[in-house]
Design an enzyme around this catalytic site. Structure first.
Site, PDB file in Angstrom:
ATOM      1  N   HIS A 296       0.817  -1.213   0.000  1.00 32.44           N
ATOM      2  CA  HIS A 296       0.000   0.000   0.000  1.00 32.44           C
ATOM      3  C   HIS A 296       0.851   1.264   0.000  1.00 32.44           C
ATOM      4  O   HIS A 296       0.524   2.261  -0.657  1.00 32.44           O
ATOM      5  CB  HIS A 296      -0.922  -0.008   1.224  1.00 32.44           C
ATOM      6  N   GLU A 297       1.965   1.238   0.724  1.00 34.11           N
ATOM      7  CA  GLU A 297       2.748   2.454   0.924  1.00 34.11           C
ATOM      8  C   GLU A 297       3.873   2.638  -0.089  1.00 34.11           C
ATOM      9  O   GLU A 297       4.452   3.719  -0.171  1.00 34.11           O
ATOM     10  CB  GLU A 297       3.348   2.452   2.337  1.00 34.11           C
TER      11      GLU A 297
END
Length: 298
Positions: A296-297
């Site tokens: 996600h990051e």
């Protein structure tokens, strides 16, 4: 070449206590050697693997497609009497083999398994005459030791060698991963999470790249209603993501203690990920996991 003309007198049979194996079960079979001659036969010790294989003794296929042997390929010294196990006339001996650690069983299907080795790589003439007897080599076909063919229903499981390869890729580029305020334990967890995130990114890209674009259940579960433009967008996203996880310099900052947060990044600080409290309590894989957070990051 020293070979054994008695190879045809050695019968080989493979047996399995189960016909089906789920993904957490080791696929184990037994190999039975039977000496049908009136002379003692000597068998190489490495043909008695005692669970772990030392060479590709088997021919394995999944749904009629050959699968790779992923076990060790060993260079040995010239064999001597010490490297052999005698099998007396009329006697039978059995050894156990774990196939799932030496063959790629990552796909679910019907696996056909057969012992298939040239006799000269399994059997020699009686050990007492081995060191001073040169016997004319016999052909591979004449000396082959094929066994019966068994079929097992096997659920796919992770390919250990591929996993280790991914981990080694991460380790090889460890110098490009830097840390701020991270303990030794946290660094180890981050390395493991990067490895799993890379595996997720690779698998997702392969799926989107090789599957005909359509509203598959897998696509709809993660991305909602099918749109071709979004399919292509996600494919490009995972291609870029696996490149980031493979090669970009990344910094992990473990100084965040904020409750209720997994991680965060700044737009103007690419590849610098701040890891917070929920990240450390999360599982390594699955939904809301460490690996998923890095996906996600990144």
């Amino acid at each position: 070449m020293v070979a054994n003309v008695y190879a045809s007198c050695l019968q080989v049979k493979i047996l399995s206590a189960h016909s089906t194996f789920d993904k957490i079960q080791d696929v184990v079979v037994k190999v039975q050697y039977n000496n049908t001659s009136n002379r003692t036969i000597s068998i190489y010790n490495w043909c008695f693997p005692d669970n772990e294989l030392n060479g590709p003794l088997f021919k394995v296929a999944c749904d009629d497609i050959p699968v790779d042997y992923i076990g060790p390929l060993i260079k040995r010294c010239q064999p001597t009497v010490k490297n052999m196990t005698p099998l007396e006339p009329g006697k039978t001996t059995v050894t156990q083999v774990r196939l799932s650690s030496s063959y790629d069983m990552s796909k679910t299907g019907i696996y056909s398994i057969q012992y298939d080795m040239p006799g000269e790589r399994v059997v020699f003439k009686h050990a007492r005459t081995f060191e001073n007897t040169i016997v004319k080599a016999i052909s591979k076909r004449e000396s082959g030791l094929p066994s019966n063919n068994i079929q097992l229903a096997i659920e796919g499981r992770p390919n250990i060698q591929h996993e280790q390869h991914n981990i080694m890729n991460v380790l090889r580029r460890a110098a490009t991963l830097s840390y701020v305020s991270c303990s030794t334990t946290q660094k180890s967890q981050i390395m493991n999470a990067v490895s799993w995130a890379l595996r997720y990114a690779n698998n997702s890209f392969i799926y989107l790249n090789k599957t005909k674009p359509c509203g598959t259940n897998r696509y709809k579960t993660w991305f909602g209603t099918f749109m071709l433009a979004n399919w292509n967008k996600q494919k490009l996203h995972f291609q870029n993501l696996k490149n980031v996880l493979n090669s970009k310099s990344m910094t992990f900052d473990c100084g965040c203690n904020d409750a209720g947060i997994y991680a965060y990044v700044y737009r103007n600080q690419p590849y610098r990920i701040h890891l917070c409290s929920l990240f450390w309590s999360a599982s390594m894989t699955g939904t809301d996991s460490k690996a998923g957070t890095l996906i996600h990051e990144s």
